[in-house]
Scaffold this motif. Structure first.
Motif, PDB file in Angstrom:
ATOM      1  N   HIS A 248     -10.835   3.995   4.819  1.00 28.80           N
ATOM      2  CA  HIS A 248     -10.074   5.222   5.078  1.00 28.80           C
ATOM      3  C   HIS A 248     -10.966   6.454   5.193  1.00 28.80           C
ATOM      4  CE1 HIS A 248      -6.955   2.461   3.852  1.00 28.80           C
ATOM      5  NE2 HIS A 248      -6.063   3.288   4.334  1.00 28.80           N
TER       6      HIS A 248
ATOM      7  N   GLU B 286      -5.047  -3.975   5.321  1.00 28.59           N
ATOM      8  CA  GLU B 286      -5.054  -3.323   4.001  1.00 28.59           C
ATOM      9  C   GLU B 286      -5.294  -4.362   2.889  1.00 28.59           C
ATOM     10  OE1 GLU B 286      -5.015  -0.094   3.540  1.00 28.59           O
ATOM     11  OE2 GLU B 286      -3.775   0.881   5.064  1.00 28.59           O
TER      12      GLU B 286
ATOM     13  N   VAL C  37      -7.860   0.977  10.171  1.00 26.83           N
ATOM     14  CA  VAL C  37      -8.451   0.535   8.898  1.00 26.83           C
ATOM     15  C   VAL C  37      -9.348  -0.683   9.144  1.00 26.83           C
ATOM     16  CG1 VAL C  37      -7.908  -0.490   6.634  1.00 26.83           C
ATOM     17  CG2 VAL C  37      -6.619   1.497   7.444  1.00 26.83           C
TER      18      VAL C  37
ATOM     19  N   ASP D 257       0.806  -1.218   0.000  1.00 23.90           N
ATOM     20  CA  ASP D 257       0.000   0.000   0.000  1.00 23.90           C
ATOM     21  C   ASP D 257       0.848   1.282   0.000  1.00 23.90           C
ATOM     22  OD1 ASP D 257      -1.847   2.029   0.474  1.00 23.90           O
ATOM     23  OD2 ASP D 257      -3.105   0.822   1.750  1.00 23.90           O
TER      24      ASP D 257
ATOM     25  N   HIS E  48      -2.442   2.737  12.264  1.00 23.29           N
ATOM     26  CA  HIS E  48      -3.155   2.898  11.000  1.00 23.29           C
ATOM     27  C   HIS E  48      -3.885   1.601  10.586  1.00 23.29           C
ATOM     28  CE1 HIS E  48      -3.987   4.560   7.054  1.00 23.29           C
ATOM     29  NE2 HIS E  48      -3.501   3.456   6.508  1.00 23.29           N
TER      30      HIS E  48
HETATM   31 ZN   LIG Z   1      -4.057   2.809   4.641  1.00 25.37          ZN
END
Ligand SMILES: [Zn+2]
Ligand SMILES: NC(=O)c1ccc[n+]([C@@H]2O[C@H](COP(=O)([O-])OP(=O)(O)OC[C@H]3O[C@@H](n4cnc5c(N)ncnc54)[C@H](O)[C@@H]3O)[C@@H](O)[C@H]2O)c1
Length: 391
Positions: free
Chosen positions: A259, A193, A279, A145, A275
């Motif tokens: 997001h 992700e 997510v 990502d 993060h």
């Molecule tokens: Zn991300």
């Protein structure tokens, strides 16, 4: 004859140019050691500043030293984290570049996780108004990502990635051997992700993760199935980015799944929620909102929440309350040119965009939050009774 230099709207010239970019993303094992690699080819005859973090430096000191000795490369070991992903830290990279007298052809080489690559991209965009940047991501999030697109960013005044740049890298090198030293939690976070891209774009990838996540985490991506998951996730991400890398064609971006609420969750937790975890929570919220709105079956929604929970990622946090979600939707509209463009899954592998909050019935988001909270309490109780039974 018309001697006027101005057009009817008063302009003397109308600038019309396309913003284009091209770069390669290559997969190469042990890239620092392999002097015939695309990384080495690009750096031959150029000065470079490689930026890494203390953890990566501790694990790969010898390879980093050899790499720097091989070329005209200096190394900056910078202690970075989400809290210090700021302009001041990007400036420290700029200061070193200045002290080294890097010229316009010089390159920054980011050898680290998403935080390191975001900081290097910002610094590279600032130094002499833009020098080249090579990304060698060393985390799972980096490889599938953060390092793949053209964006770099730093946090500002408590706002996630409020300042940043659209700076295309000169090269991205995915070296899966770096992942062997990653902590379990960083692998779990990367999976969030991967689940995102599977959920909105690739049912087969989602199913691969459902069947192989344990082997994937336990072997730190060493098995053929694990490598397939990484490469397929990276490819899907790149395919999605390709048509609109600078986000100037449309704000409808499937990769924005997970997001919309997550930036607020991260910031509201003082960045104690990572993060990838944010997510994961956002994906569970989005899937539950989709089920509450009648867009997606509850069965599919349960697959999303169960997978995230099984992996050991959070499906819910009290931080994500109704006020935070409402503020996140408002902020998303500011960020996405006036439309919310919330990405909601319709089934595993396919998603739709909700253009405006008004397209969701008012009860839907609070009901989704309540549902996730009830589920989380039930899981907590079940885990407690399991522990009691074992005692
Ligand atoms: Zn991300
Ligand atoms: N620019 C973008 O498009 C984009 C996209 C997604 C995420 N991001 C950003 O990426 C960041 C998250 O990235 P991340 O998950 O890589 O976090 P990170 O950069 O903080 O790295 C996580 C941890 O892994 C350690 N680490 C790195 N490589 C290692 C290795 N090979 N072995 C052992 N430990 C290693 C780091 O020291 C750190 O403690 C967030 O700031 C997020 O906003 C940016």
């Amino acid at each position: 004859m018309d001697t006027s230099m101005t057009s009817s709207d008063g302009a003397i010239f109308s600038m019309d140019c396309d913003r284009r970019c091209s770069y390669s993303v290559v997969v190469a094992d042990h890239v620092l050691e392999c002097t015939a690699s695309p990384l080495h080819r690009l750096l031959r005859g150029r000065r470079a500043l490689a930026v890494t973090t203390p953890t990566v430096h501790a694990f790969y000191r010898q390879a980093l030293d050899d790499f720097c000795r091989w070329g005209d490369i200096d190394l900056l070991v910078l202690d970075v984290s989400e809290e210090t992903k700021t302009l001041a830290t990007a400036e420290r990279i700029c200061q070193r570049a200045l002290a080294l007298g890097l010229d316009r052809r010089a390159m920054l080489v980011s050898i680290g996780g998403g935080v390191c690559s975001d900081l290097c991209s910002v610094a590279a965009s600032l130094i002499r108004r833009g020098i080249g940047c090579i990304r060698v991501p060393t985390t799972l999030i980096g490889q599938i990502d953060a390092a793949l697109g053209v964006k770099g960013g730093v946090n500002f005044e408590g706002r996630k990635s409020y300042l940043g740049c659209f700076t295309a890298p000169a090269l991205v090198v995915l070296d899966p051997t770096f992942l062997r030293t990653l902590q379990r939690c960083d692998f779990q976070r990367g999976l969030a992700e991967i689940i995102k891209i599977g959920l909105v774009r690739d049912e087969g990838l989602f199913e691969l993760v459902e069947s192989a996540w344990r082997e994937f985490i336990d072997t730190r991506g060493r098995t053929p199935t694990s490598r397939l998951i990484i490469e397929r996730a990276a490819l899907r991400m790149l395919e999605e980015l390709q048509g609109n890398p600078f986000e100037d064609k449309t704000y409808e971006r499937l990769v924005d799944a997970g997001h919309t609420f997550s930036p607020r969750i991260e910031a509201a937790s003082g960045f104690s929620i990572h993060h990838g975890e944010a997510v994961a929570i956002d994906l569970c919220l989005s899937a539950t909102i989709a089920a509450e709105a009648g867009l997606m079956s509850w069965n599919a929604r349960d697959r999303v929440v169960n997978l995230i929970d099984a992996i050991g990622l959070p499906a819910f946090t009290p931080v994500a309350n109704a006020a935070l979600c409402a503020a996140a939707l408002t902020e998303a509209a500011r960020h996405r040119g006036g439309h919310t463009d919330l990405v909601l899954p319709r089934r595993i592998g396919e998603a739709v965009f909700v253009k405006s909050e008004c397209d969701l019935q008012p009860h839907v988001v609070p009901a989704a939050i309540e549902r996730l909270e009830v589920d989380a309490s039930a899981r907590y109780v079940a885990a407690g009774s399991g522990a009691a039974a074992r005692a």
